[in-house]
Design a protein around this motif. Structure first.
Motif, short mmCIF file in Angstrom:
data_model
loop_
_atom_site.label_atom_id
_atom_site.label_comp_id
_atom_site.label_asym_id
_atom_site.label_seq_id
_atom_site.Cartn_x
_atom_site.Cartn_y
_atom_site.Cartn_z
N MET A 297 0.83 -1.20 0.00
CA MET A 297 0.00 0.00 0.00
C MET A 297 0.87 1.26 0.00
N GLU A 298 0.53 2.19 -0.88
CA GLU A 298 1.24 3.47 -0.90
C GLU A 298 1.08 4.16 0.45
N GLY A 299 2.19 4.69 0.96
CA GLY A 299 2.18 5.36 2.25
C GLY A 299 2.43 4.43 3.42
N VAL A 300 2.32 3.12 3.19
CA VAL A 300 2.61 2.13 4.23
C VAL A 300 3.85 1.34 3.86
N HIS A 301 3.87 0.78 2.65
CA HIS A 301 4.98 -0.07 2.21
C HIS A 301 5.94 0.63 1.26
N ASP B 113 6.96 4.71 -0.76
CA ASP B 113 6.77 6.16 -0.86
C ASP B 113 7.24 6.59 -2.24
N LEU B 114 6.33 7.07 -3.06
CA LEU B 114 6.67 7.44 -4.44
C LEU B 114 7.49 8.73 -4.52
N THR B 115 7.77 9.33 -3.38
CA THR B 115 8.72 10.45 -3.36
C THR B 115 10.09 9.99 -3.79
N TYR B 116 10.46 8.75 -3.41
CA TYR B 116 11.82 8.32 -3.70
C TYR B 116 11.93 6.93 -4.33
N ASN C 243 6.16 -4.31 11.72
CA ASN C 243 4.82 -4.81 12.01
C ASN C 243 3.84 -4.05 11.11
N PRO C 244 3.30 -4.70 10.07
CA PRO C 244 2.46 -3.98 9.10
C PRO C 244 1.16 -3.46 9.68
N LEU C 245 0.74 -3.96 10.84
CA LEU C 245 -0.52 -3.53 11.42
C LEU C 245 -0.36 -2.45 12.50
N ARG C 246 0.91 -2.11 12.75
CA ARG C 246 1.17 -1.05 13.74
C ARG C 246 0.88 0.30 13.11
N GLN C 247 0.03 1.09 13.76
CA GLN C 247 -0.35 2.41 13.22
C GLN C 247 0.46 3.51 13.91
#
Length: 356
Positions: free
Chosen positions: A52-56, A58-61, A352-356
């Protein structure tokens, strides 16, 4: 070109018009309601990852081509971690309006480079719209003989613990990218405070990130490689791992998965953990403990595996494989032995992919 001008099936045709078949098990690929696969004498391995963009990412880099390559490799790595051979892949994308046809073609370019490297057929998927950015779901299908599959639960007391490559470089590459992104946005904000956001007479100055001497760290973060080469070498050497998984969430976390499922403990020696010179330099530059980075950083996509102690002579001289410890009784716990011979309990502090 706007994706809407092509439509879903037009986009699929554009991306898959010259896909060929590399595997006999691929009977029919893209173009119907289902792909058709045939495995008469093998077990089928299936793995799925969602990014997911913003989680996995970053299209900035990361550009779309590298993102496609990485998205494929993280799935391919899972099949190798089962001692299998990847054969087919399906790709599903959810796209917002800011993406063009050319963007998706770049993504598929990277995806196909990764698949071509390991002889994988792209056999289907789905595309849809998104209101929140880019979402990627990839399924990789592989094969293995029943007796060759390696699970996480097969480690035995006295087995040797091995890792491939080096650890922590991908995490330090991420820290480097985040640092330079922060510097860039700080420059932009200061410029806008001074001239305003829409002052055409004073455009934002060109920004050149400081990556000199750290190219390896960027490569490890942006273009990881699945270690099928090690699987081939193990086969050639007659070595059958007793347990194996890839290092996606950090060495500590993966070791604890193997020990939990194998009902055993482990001793890992800090001095034996392979760390690249650029990783150590970057960790010192950022005032971080390099061992902690290697244990918990994640996204290395190296292989962690155990072998019987009788394979010591075969494994010790194998290129790009490092012995880092051994399996113990469950009651002895999962421990890190430091350079000064102190023992500390391993903790799963990785991704941890579910950590917010």
């Amino acid at each position: 070109m706007e994706i809407a001008k092509l439509g879903e099936f037009g986009l699929i045709d554009q991306l898959t018009k010259d896909l060929g078949k590399k595997n006999e098990s691929t009977k029919y690929g893209v173009g119907d309601d289902c792909a058709v696969l045939h495995y008469p004498d093998k077990e089928v391995l299936i793995t799925t990852d969602m990014l997911m963009e913003g989680v996995h990412f970053d299209l900035t880099y990361i550009d779309m081509q590298h993102l496609g390559y990485k998205s494929a490799m993280v799935n391919i790595s899972d099949v190798f971690a089962m001692n299998g051979t990847p054969r087919q892949m399906t790709v599903s994308l959810a796209l917002s309006k800011r993406f063009t046809v050319e963007d998706v073609e770049q993504f598929y370019s990277g995806l196909r480079m990764a698949c071509d490297k390991w002889g994988i057929d792209i056999v289907g998927g789905d595309t849809t719209s998104s209101f929140t950015g880019l979402a990627i779901s990839i399924t990789c299908i592989g094969e293995a003989c029943k007796e060759d599959i390696v699970y996480r639960n097969g480690a035995k007391e006295t087995d040797l613990i091995c890792v491939t490559g080096d650890l922590g470089a991908s995490y330090m590459g991420l820290q480097l990218l985040e640092r330079e992104k922060s510097v860039y946005y700080q420059m932009v904000n200061e410029h806008r405070k001074k001239y305003g956001a829409d002052d055409s007479q004073h455009p934002v100055p060109d920004f050149q990130p400081d990556f000199a001497g750290k190219e390896y760290l960027l490569q490890r973060q942006l273009k990881p490689e699945a270690r099928g080469d090690i699987i081939q070498r193990l086969h050639e050497a007659g070595i059958m791992p007793t347990a194996m998984m890839d290092i996606s969430d950090g060495l500590s976390s993966e070791l604890m998965h193997i020990c939990k499922q194998s009902k055993c403990g482990c001793r890992v020696f800090e001095k034996n953990i392979p760390i690249d010179y650029q990783t150590a330099v970057m960790a010192e530059e950022m005032n971080m403990n390099v061992t902690t980075c290697a244990l918990n950083g994640g996204e290395d996509y190296e292989l962690l595996f155990t072998v019987p102690i009788g394979d010591y002579e075969k494994i010790q001289d194998m290129e790009d494989v490092k012995l880092i410890g051994h399996i113990t009784k469950k009651e002895l716990g999962c421990m890190l032995v430091t350079r000064d011979n102190q023992e500390f309990e391993l903790k799963a502090q990785g991704w941890n992919p579910l950590r917010q």
